[in-house]
Design a protein around this motif. Structure first.
Motif, mmCIF file in Angstrom:
data_model
loop_
_atom_site.group_PDB
_atom_site.id
_atom_site.type_symbol
_atom_site.label_atom_id
_atom_site.label_comp_id
_atom_site.label_asym_id
_atom_site.label_seq_id
_atom_site.Cartn_x
_atom_site.Cartn_y
_atom_site.Cartn_z
ATOM 1 N N ILE A 698 1.887 17.255 -49.073
ATOM 2 C CA ILE A 698 1.928 18.319 -48.071
ATOM 3 C C ILE A 698 0.595 19.039 -47.970
ATOM 4 O O ILE A 698 0.249 19.576 -46.899
ATOM 5 C CB ILE A 698 3.073 19.324 -48.382
ATOM 6 C CG1 ILE A 698 3.392 20.176 -47.139
ATOM 7 C CG2 ILE A 698 2.727 20.196 -49.594
ATOM 8 C CD1 ILE A 698 3.882 19.388 -45.949
ATOM 9 N N ARG A 699 -0.193 19.028 -49.051
ATOM 10 C CA ARG A 699 -1.499 19.702 -49.007
ATOM 11 C C ARG A 699 -2.446 19.003 -48.037
ATOM 12 O O ARG A 699 -3.261 19.658 -47.382
ATOM 13 C CB ARG A 699 -2.091 19.772 -50.422
ATOM 14 C CG ARG A 699 -1.375 20.762 -51.313
ATOM 15 C CD ARG A 699 -1.720 20.623 -52.777
ATOM 16 N NE ARG A 699 -1.108 19.433 -53.376
ATOM 17 C CZ ARG A 699 -0.999 19.234 -54.691
ATOM 18 N NH1 ARG A 699 -1.455 20.147 -55.538
ATOM 19 N NH2 ARG A 699 -0.433 18.140 -55.163
ATOM 20 N N TYR A 700 -2.341 17.691 -47.915
ATOM 21 C CA TYR A 700 -3.166 16.968 -46.946
ATOM 22 C C TYR A 700 -2.689 17.254 -45.530
ATOM 23 O O TYR A 700 -3.503 17.452 -44.609
ATOM 24 C CB TYR A 700 -3.109 15.470 -47.229
ATOM 25 C CG TYR A 700 -3.970 14.637 -46.299
ATOM 26 C CD1 TYR A 700 -5.342 14.841 -46.215
ATOM 27 C CD2 TYR A 700 -3.395 13.647 -45.497
ATOM 28 C CE1 TYR A 700 -6.136 14.076 -45.361
ATOM 29 C CE2 TYR A 700 -4.172 12.872 -44.647
ATOM 30 C CZ TYR A 700 -5.543 13.094 -44.587
ATOM 31 O OH TYR A 700 -6.321 12.344 -43.733
ATOM 32 N N VAL A 701 -1.373 17.293 -45.333
ATOM 33 C CA VAL A 701 -0.817 17.601 -44.011
ATOM 34 C C VAL A 701 -1.330 18.958 -43.539
ATOM 35 O O VAL A 701 -1.803 19.109 -42.402
ATOM 36 C CB VAL A 701 0.727 17.604 -44.058
ATOM 37 C CG1 VAL A 701 1.306 18.033 -42.715
ATOM 38 C CG2 VAL A 701 1.259 16.235 -44.455
ATOM 39 N N LEU A 702 -1.235 19.952 -44.418
ATOM 40 C CA LEU A 702 -1.649 21.306 -44.057
ATOM 41 C C LEU A 702 -3.153 21.387 -43.850
ATOM 42 O O LEU A 702 -3.640 22.085 -42.943
ATOM 43 C CB LEU A 702 -1.201 22.292 -45.144
ATOM 44 C CG LEU A 702 0.311 22.359 -45.401
ATOM 45 C CD1 LEU A 702 0.619 23.297 -46.568
ATOM 46 C CD2 LEU A 702 1.052 22.805 -44.156
ATOM 47 N N TRP A 703 -3.900 20.663 -44.673
ATOM 48 C CA TRP A 703 -5.365 20.679 -44.562
ATOM 49 C C TRP A 703 -5.814 20.081 -43.235
ATOM 50 O O TRP A 703 -6.670 20.653 -42.552
ATOM 51 C CB TRP A 703 -5.979 19.911 -45.733
ATOM 52 C CG TRP A 703 -7.483 19.905 -45.729
ATOM 53 C CD1 TRP A 703 -8.308 20.898 -46.162
ATOM 54 C CD2 TRP A 703 -8.338 18.847 -45.269
ATOM 55 N NE1 TRP A 703 -9.630 20.531 -46.002
ATOM 56 C CE2 TRP A 703 -9.677 19.281 -45.460
ATOM 57 C CE3 TRP A 703 -8.106 17.586 -44.734
ATOM 58 C CZ2 TRP A 703 -10.766 18.488 -45.121
ATOM 59 C CZ3 TRP A 703 -9.199 16.802 -44.392
ATOM 60 C CH2 TRP A 703 -10.510 17.247 -44.579
ATOM 61 N N VAL A 704 -5.254 18.944 -42.853
ATOM 62 C CA VAL A 704 -5.628 18.321 -41.580
ATOM 63 C C VAL A 704 -5.246 19.227 -40.417
ATOM 64 O O VAL A 704 -6.029 19.426 -39.479
ATOM 65 C CB VAL A 704 -4.966 16.936 -41.426
ATOM 66 C CG1 VAL A 704 -5.221 16.373 -40.029
ATOM 67 C CG2 VAL A 704 -5.491 15.969 -42.479
ATOM 68 N N ALA A 705 -4.041 19.791 -40.464
ATOM 69 C CA ALA A 705 -3.603 20.679 -39.390
ATOM 70 C C ALA A 705 -4.532 21.882 -39.261
ATOM 71 O O ALA A 705 -4.872 22.307 -38.144
ATOM 72 C CB ALA A 705 -2.172 21.143 -39.643
ATOM 73 N N ASP A 706 -4.958 22.416 -40.386
ATOM 74 C CA ASP A 706 -5.778 23.631 -40.414
ATOM 75 C C ASP A 706 -7.247 23.348 -40.130
ATOM 76 O O ASP A 706 -7.866 23.980 -39.254
ATOM 77 C CB ASP A 706 -5.618 24.292 -41.782
ATOM 78 C CG ASP A 706 -6.278 25.664 -41.851
ATOM 79 O OD1 ASP A 706 -6.761 26.159 -40.814
ATOM 80 O OD2 ASP A 706 -6.317 26.245 -42.954
ATOM 81 N N LYS A 707 -7.832 22.386 -40.822
ATOM 82 C CA LYS A 707 -9.282 22.183 -40.798
ATOM 83 C C LYS A 707 -9.747 21.119 -39.794
ATOM 84 O O LYS A 707 -10.917 21.137 -39.388
ATOM 85 C CB LYS A 707 -9.767 21.777 -42.193
ATOM 86 C CG LYS A 707 -9.378 22.742 -43.312
ATOM 87 C CD LYS A 707 -10.017 24.107 -43.141
ATOM 88 C CE LYS A 707 -9.659 25.017 -44.307
ATOM 89 N NZ LYS A 707 -10.277 26.369 -44.153
ATOM 90 N N ILE A 708 -8.885 20.226 -39.398
ATOM 91 C CA ILE A 708 -9.306 19.093 -38.565
ATOM 92 C C ILE A 708 -8.738 19.164 -37.145
ATOM 93 O O ILE A 708 -9.456 18.984 -36.165
ATOM 94 C CB ILE A 708 -8.885 17.747 -39.215
ATOM 95 C CG1 ILE A 708 -9.409 17.660 -40.659
ATOM 96 C CG2 ILE A 708 -9.387 16.576 -38.378
ATOM 97 C CD1 ILE A 708 -10.916 17.760 -40.800
ATOM 98 N N ASP A 709 -7.430 19.456 -37.013
ATOM 99 C CA ASP A 709 -6.766 19.340 -35.714
ATOM 100 C C ASP A 709 -6.494 20.670 -35.017
ATOM 101 O O ASP A 709 -5.847 20.688 -33.962
ATOM 102 C CB ASP A 709 -5.449 18.564 -35.866
ATOM 103 C CG ASP A 709 -5.678 17.064 -36.037
ATOM 104 O OD1 ASP A 709 -6.759 16.592 -35.666
ATOM 105 O OD2 ASP A 709 -4.768 16.374 -36.547
ATOM 106 N N ASN A 710 -6.937 21.775 -35.613
ATOM 107 C CA ASN A 710 -6.766 23.085 -34.973
ATOM 108 C C ASN A 710 -5.308 23.335 -34.604
ATOM 109 O O ASN A 710 -4.989 23.786 -33.508
ATOM 110 C CB ASN A 710 -7.654 23.200 -33.719
ATOM 111 C CG ASN A 710 -7.724 24.620 -33.177
ATOM 112 O OD1 ASN A 710 -7.627 25.584 -33.939
ATOM 113 N ND2 ASN A 710 -7.865 24.753 -31.867
ATOM 114 N N ALA A 711 -4.419 23.015 -35.528
ATOM 115 C CA ALA A 711 -2.977 23.187 -35.299
ATOM 116 C C ALA A 711 -2.433 24.278 -36.222
ATOM 117 O O ALA A 711 -1.388 24.129 -36.855
ATOM 118 C CB ALA A 711 -2.246 21.871 -35.524
#
Length: 720
Positions: A698-711
């Motif tokens: 889940i830490r990768y999911v949250l990281w991508v949403a936050d830092k990469i995909d502006n979600a």
């Protein structure tokens, strides 16, 4: 979940004392039915909450956050119907929403508001409402029946009656009778269905499918296999088809997301809808899988995918609409090859034979058992000898329509024409007007992924294979074609495809299906061939039903006497009903002198990307963030990096895709999406030494949403 009435609940308790009894003090083979949670040893294994917090009849529990997303699992993670599941579980809906201009499959999709969310065509949500044991009702109906075909007919009829009765009592549910043990145990499940499902946040393809087929079923893994959906209902709270007027569904329960994740050896558990396993079958069944089914389907799917890849190389549209089929084929193909490897490595056929020999000796050692089951093992052997004699014909018939799209079109049209001809001449147009819309809908779904290039070549191979069959495997309608030269078979297949007007969807919809007369007037060689072939298939189906009836009785007896022999009751094989499995975050040693750690990190994405292979392409923003150590609160300190995927020894199979991985407190810390290559054999056998499953942390999911995909809205809605 709904509280059952006293009679139903007493039957449910029966499950806990008969068919599903199990003792487990540590991670063990088994996908536990909800009735078995008190016997699973969860507290001693590390569960910190009460078992009743997971499932407590009549009260809200974690199970109420679980959903079935078509063939996968998902879970509610907000009070506004937000669901997390796998990227590959939403893949087909994303494909259908994509166009060459708006390619959400490749570029991903982020809806910053409810209004921007897109219909997830083809996806539905099912929520388990309640269930009860109905074994006595079904088995009593066939107690005096000796004819195998009649046994199957009566069982199916009784199942249908129970389903109809349940749905009449509560029109808001869909009922289904599931066979927990073949020929022995049956359970009626009641489901709530949600028809309006929408895409909320889908990562881009080089995140959601990072590693591609190179990494599929492989560890170490670095795939962001997650997606977010939302369930919608009518304003009255009832299930409704897609409409802008619908509102987000409010679940009884949603899972709390824990952004801190887990550590190696931590206790974890999964709730989900595992597909099918076959662990309570005799040696002959495993032999059929190893010698016939697995190699046949592997070779066929490999050929199909090669032709579909070729079609996509020169046609971007074909590449897009064939993507889902290619992905599904590739997944099955690698899974089956892994199963073949596993079966040979652990010599499961020999193991099963020894078990069956010991079982036979046990039966013969006791007079009462010998009287009742004396011929059981020889009867099983005789049935499988018969099945093996025409195995190739059966497998070919099971694959002809899924292999060739235009054959499915021909079948749909022939069935409809036959139904229309059953009407009086004066009523045929009225019948056409009443039912043709459904026919057109079915045909549109087939044409959406139709490629003449691929279809023609796959069809040619299917006919060439069937023409070469010998003995009991021969198919009469194909033998009647009497090709003297095998080389002519492929040319004949090509002619059937190219000369049929069914090859042109516009011609079908605008002219052939213009009215009842135009439909009845149209015929061609493809339609005639399909009709002749279907006659053979239906004739063979009669024999298959007879065999199914024999197998149903034999397997019921097989499990019953095996339970007596081993002095225990078994966990039922998976059958797409709600189950729990538990274990630990744990690495393993797949081969000599190796140890696979249980976490992968962003660094591994960079390393694989440096290979320059297409499957390891990833967004440049990931490397920039990694180089700048922009990990935020999602870093795992021991790794000084963001964990991407994780490994654990839970018992999973197909259908567990998208299952929430929860910590000891029932908090979501990841999403299950795959198994290691050595664990593909889980469908037949499970062992802690080689059975490992893979989830996205889940830490990768949250990281991508936050830092990469502006979600960031996703994080806010989940309360992060």
């Amino acid at each position: 979940m709904k509280l059952l009435n006293t009679k139903s609940w007493s039957l449910l308790l029966l499950l806990a004392t008969t068919a599903f009894t199990i003792q487990a003090k540590s991670p063990d083979e088994g996908m536990f039915p909800l009735s078995e949670l008190s016997r699973a040893g969860l507290k001693s294994a590390g569960l910190k909450i009460s078992e009743k917090d997971i499932y407590n009849p009549g009260k809200v529990g974690l199970v109420d956050a679980l959903v079935q997303v078509s063939g996968c699992t998902g879970s509610f993670i907000s009070g506004s119907g937000l669901i997390i599941t796998n990227h590959h579980c939403a893949f087909s809906a994303v494909q259908l929403a994509s166009t060459p201009i708006n390619n959400y499959l490749k570029n991903g999709f982020v809806a910053q508001s409810h209004e921007q969310e897109i219909e997830a065509r083809g996806l539905t949500i099912r929520i388990t409402d309640s269930y009860e044991d109905v074994s006595d009702k079904i088995l009593s109906a066939v107690a005096q029946i000796t004819d195998p075909s009649e046994r199957i007919n009566v069982i199916k009829k009784k199942q249908q009656e129970l389903v109809a009765e349940a749905q009449k009592q509560d029109p808001t549910i869909k009922a289904e009778v599931s066979e927990m043990f073949i020929g022995k145990t049956y359970v009626l499940f009641r489901y709530k269905t949600i028809e309006d499902v929408r895409l909320v946040y889908i990562p881009r393809q080089n995140i959601g499918e990072f590693g591609g087929e190179t990494d599929n079923w492989v560890w170490p893994r670095h795939t962001g296999d997650y997606s977010f959906l939302r369930a919608y209902v009518g304003k009255d709270g009832a299930s409704a088809k897609f409409s802008k007027d619908n509102v987000p569904y409010q679940p009884k329960k949603f899972l709390k997301v824990n952004p801190k994740g887990v550590n190696e050896n931590d206790f974890v558990f999964i709730l989900g809808y595992p597909g099918r396993t076959f662990r309570h079958r005799p040696a002959q069944y495993i032999q059929y899988q190893q010698n016939f089914l697995l190699p046949y389907v592997s070779n066929l799917y490999e050929f199909q995918n090669d032709r579909m890849y070729e079609a996509g190389k020169t046609d971007n549209n074909a590449a897009l609409y064939l993507a889902t089929r290619i992905k599904r084929n590739a997944n099955v193909l690698k899974n089956y090859k892994g199963k073949l490897k596993g079966l040979r490595n652990i010599a499961l056929i020999d193991t099963k034979r020894k078990e069956d020999q010991a079982l036979s000796a046990f039966i013969n050692s006791k007079a009462n058992l010998k009287t009742k089951y004396g011929t059981l093992m020889s009867d099983i052997d005789g049935l499988y000898n018969l099945i093996n004699q025409d195995a190739y014909k059966e497998m070919w018939m099971n694959n002809i329509y899924t292999s060739t799209s235009l054959m499915r079109v021909a079948k749909e049209i022939n069935i409809f024409k036959a139904a229309m001809l059953e009407q009086k001449t004066t009523q045929q147009q009225a019948f056409f007007e009443l039912n043709s819309a459904k026919l057109k809908t079915n045909l549109e779904a087939i044409y959406e992924s139709y490629s003449q290039y691929a279809d023609l070549r796959i069809f040619a191979k299917m006919l060439e294979d069937a023409h070469a069959f010998q003995g009991n495997n021969q198919i009469e309608s194909i033998q009647k074609l009497k090709f003297q030269d095998p080389q002519l078979v492929g040319a004949y297949a090509g002619k059937l495809i190219t000369e049929s007007k069914l090859n042109n969807s516009a011609e079908v919809f605008n002219h052939i299906l213009a009215n009842s007369k135009s439909l009845l007037a149209y015929s061609d060689e493809l339609l005639k061939f399909q009709s002749a072939l279907d006659f053979d298939i239906q004739n063979f189906a009669v024999e298959q039903k007879r065999r199914d009836g024999v197998l149903n009785k034999l397997m019921g007896d097989y499990v019953a006497v095996k339970e007596l022999y081993q002095s225990k009751n078994f966990i039922p094989d998976a059958n797409s009903t709600l189950r729990l499995t538990f274990g630990n975050i744990k690495g393993y040693s797949p081969v000599d002198a190796t140890y696979m750690k249980p976490f992968t990190t962003l660094a591994g994405i960079i390393q694989k990307g440096n290979l320059g292979e297409a499957d390891f392409d990833y967004p440049s923003e990931i490397k920039t963030a990694w180089e700048n150590k922009n990990f935020g609160p999602y870093v795992k300190k021991e790794l000084n990096d963001v964990p991407v995927n994780m490994l654990y020894n839970m018992d999973t199979t197909g259908g567990n895709s998208g299952s929430p991985i929860m910590n000891a407190y029932g908090e979501l810390i990841g999403v299950n999406f795959d198994r290691s290559y050595d664990a593909t054999i889980n469908d037949f056998a499970w062992n802690d030494s080689y059975s490992r499953s893979i989830g996205v942390d889940i830490r990768y999911v949250l990281w991508v949403a936050d830092k990469i995909d502006n979600a960031q809205f996703i994080l806010k809605e989940m309360g992060i």
